[in-house]
Scaffold this active site. Structure first.
Site, PDB file in Angstrom:
ATOM      1  N   HIS A   1      99.939  69.592 111.795  1.00 49.53           N
ATOM      2  CA  HIS A   1      99.033  69.767 110.430  1.00 49.53           C
ATOM      3  C   HIS A   1      97.151  69.989 110.442  1.00 49.53           C
ATOM      4  O   HIS A   1      96.886  70.061 109.390  1.00 49.53           O
ATOM      5  CB  HIS A   1      99.790  69.011 109.924  1.00 49.53           C
ATOM      6  CG  HIS A   1     100.728  68.049 109.247  1.00 49.53           C
ATOM      7  ND1 HIS A   1     102.097  68.913 108.336  1.00 49.53           N
ATOM      8  CD2 HIS A   1     102.120  67.487 109.975  1.00 49.53           C
ATOM      9  CE1 HIS A   1     102.905  68.512 109.063  1.00 49.53           C
ATOM     10  NE2 HIS A   1     102.851  68.199 109.954  1.00 49.53           N
TER      11      HIS A   1
ATOM     12  N   SER B   1      76.514  88.033 115.228  1.00 51.73           N
ATOM     13  CA  SER B   1      75.804  88.069 113.674  1.00 51.73           C
ATOM     14  C   SER B   1      74.993  89.265 113.746  1.00 51.73           C
ATOM     15  O   SER B   1      73.759  89.100 114.570  1.00 51.73           O
ATOM     16  CB  SER B   1      76.030  86.995 112.892  1.00 51.73           C
ATOM     17  OG  SER B   1      75.613  87.209 111.653  1.00 51.73           O
TER      18      SER B   1
END
Length: 449
Positions: free
Chosen positions: A154, A277
């Site tokens: 989860h 980036s």
């Protein structure tokens, strides 16, 4: 100007491969269709349906010299998908052979048989690449058989596992794809000679014998019955492609998430030229994993549409196979591009065992499953679970140490060694996956057969 990313000189490497382009380019398609027509003419000559001299003339046709623009102009003028090709081929034949090219065949005889050849060629590459991916994952599983890390459920830290268990799970799933891929070949690599409505009526008594010789000449299986409207073969290929693609995306998605700086347990290999980036130089983006997930979404989407083509009308329905003309090549491009990325990823995943150990240490309560096991033996599983649920809740809310909260139910022996990761049968399952794969792989080859 190329308009689709598949054909882009700048971006095409992320959406296709040299092999997929070689299979699905317009030139390749024309050559494949002419190859099918040559096989048809040769089979017809075997049965004296057409003269041997006509078959020899047709066999001499050079598809590489065809002009796609001219064929397209005739296709637009006539609104028929292959009449431009037929007329161009007839113009290149001696007069005695002109009536014998495309003799008695229909569009689907050519296009479906060509699709079977395409699935054969793509399928062989998929088989090869899946075996390579599986091999790298097995090596990864062996190297990290006993490397402990947090298991997560989860999205939250759970009990310890090993990274080898994770890699072995990917490998075991890949093995099932190899089994499905092997089993599907006889269903997929099948020719089509059906005629107008599937009854081979044009060829009279020669129909079934001609179909057999036609398929043999192309190295394709012969269908029991015409499959003009039975499109499950294409859907089968697409569904298996979607399953393969989803597994590669599962692996890539895991790497994508574990490469997060706040986790930092694995990373894609990067070269010195890799730029993370253009505005944030510190970044190291998981570009390969990201692209693999993107490609999988496209493969799975196309596979869903190709399942819809199984529902068609009567003996022929152009709404089905014309959809395949678009989506079968797209699946081929995207899947082969994804598998090429998967081969590189699986072979070069960087594993940071120290970060895995540090993350385990940070989560000081990772031993709760082991504590539950110990208390269950004395208190019963459900009472032990209730006591621990309450204890962890109380410790969180009060800030008191868990050991203090648990004094009334847990002895010092129960609490001993909970900071050591217990990974259960993880290593044994890695061994089982590797052993099963090794036995199977020793009997396999890189040829899809």
């Amino acid at each position: 100007m190329d308009a689709h990313l598949i054909d882009s000189a700048i971006y095409g490497h992320g959406w296709s491969t040299a092999e997929s382009v070689a299979i699905f380019s317009e030139r390749a398609r024309l050559e494949r269709w002419v190859h099918v027509l040559k096989a048809l003419a040769a089979a017809q000559a075997d049965l004296e349906i057409i003269p041997e001299a006509s078959a020899r003339a047709i066999d001499g046709l050079d598809a590489r010299s065809l002009d796609p623009a001219a064929l397209g102009a005739e296709t637009r003028r006539t609104s028929h998908s292959t009449i431009g090709l037929v007329r161009e081929l007839r113009s290149r034949l001696p007069e005695h052979a002109r009536e014998h090219v495309y003799y008695g065949a229909t569009v689907q005889d050519v296009s479906d048989t060509a699709a079977a050849l395409e699935m054969r060629d793509v399928g062989g590459i998929v088989w090869r690449d899946l075996r390579a991916v599986e091999g790298s994952l097995l090596d990864l599983a062996v190297r990290h058989r006993d490397t402990p890390m947090l298991g997560r459920t989860h999205g939250q830290p759970g009990a310890p596992v090993t990274f080898g268990l994770k890699a072995a799970s990917w490998a075991d799933e890949t093995a099932r794809h190899l089994e499905r891929w092997r089993q599907s070949r006889p269903r997929l690599v099948v020719g089509q000679l059906a005629g107008a409505v599937g009854a081979l009526g044009f060829y009279g008594e020669f129909g079934l014998g001609l179909r057999r010789r036609f398929c043999e000449r192309l190295g394709l299986g012969e269908p029991t019955i015409s499959w003009l409207t039975a499109r499950d073969r294409i859907a089968d290929f697409a569904s298996n492609a979607a399953l393969v693609s989803a597994t590669m995306a599962r692996m890539a998605n895991e790497v994508y998430n574990l490469q997060r700086r706040e986790i930092g347990e694995v990373a894609e290999a990067a070269s010195e030229a890799t730029m993370g980036s253009i505005t944030m130089p510190h970044k190291r983006n998981p570009e390969r994993s990201e692209q693999m997930v993107t490609l999988s979404r496209l493969v799975r989407s196309a596979a869903g549409v190709l399942t819809e083509t199984m529902v068609g009308d009567h003996e022929r329905d152009g709404r089905t196979w014309k959809t395949e003309w678009v989506l079968l090549p797209e699946i081929g491009h995207y899947l082969l591009a994804q598998l090429g990325l998967a081969r590189g990823l699986a072979a070069s995943i960087e594993v940071d065992a120290e970060a895995m150990a540090a993350n385990l240490e940070t989560m000081g309560d990772f031993g709760s499953q082991e504590l539950l096991r110990r208390l269950s033996a004395r208190l019963g599983k459900h009472r032990a679970n209730d006591e621990l649920q309450q204890a962890y809740r109380t410790a969180r809310l009060s800030g008191r140490p868990l050991t203090e909260v648990l004094e009334h139910v847990a002895s010092p022996a129960d609490l001993e060694g909970l900071d050591r990761p217990e990974t259960g049968a993880a290593s044994a399952m890695v061994d089982a996956v590797v052993a099963a794969a090794s036995g199977r792989r020793s009997a396999e080859t890189d040829e899809w057969a």
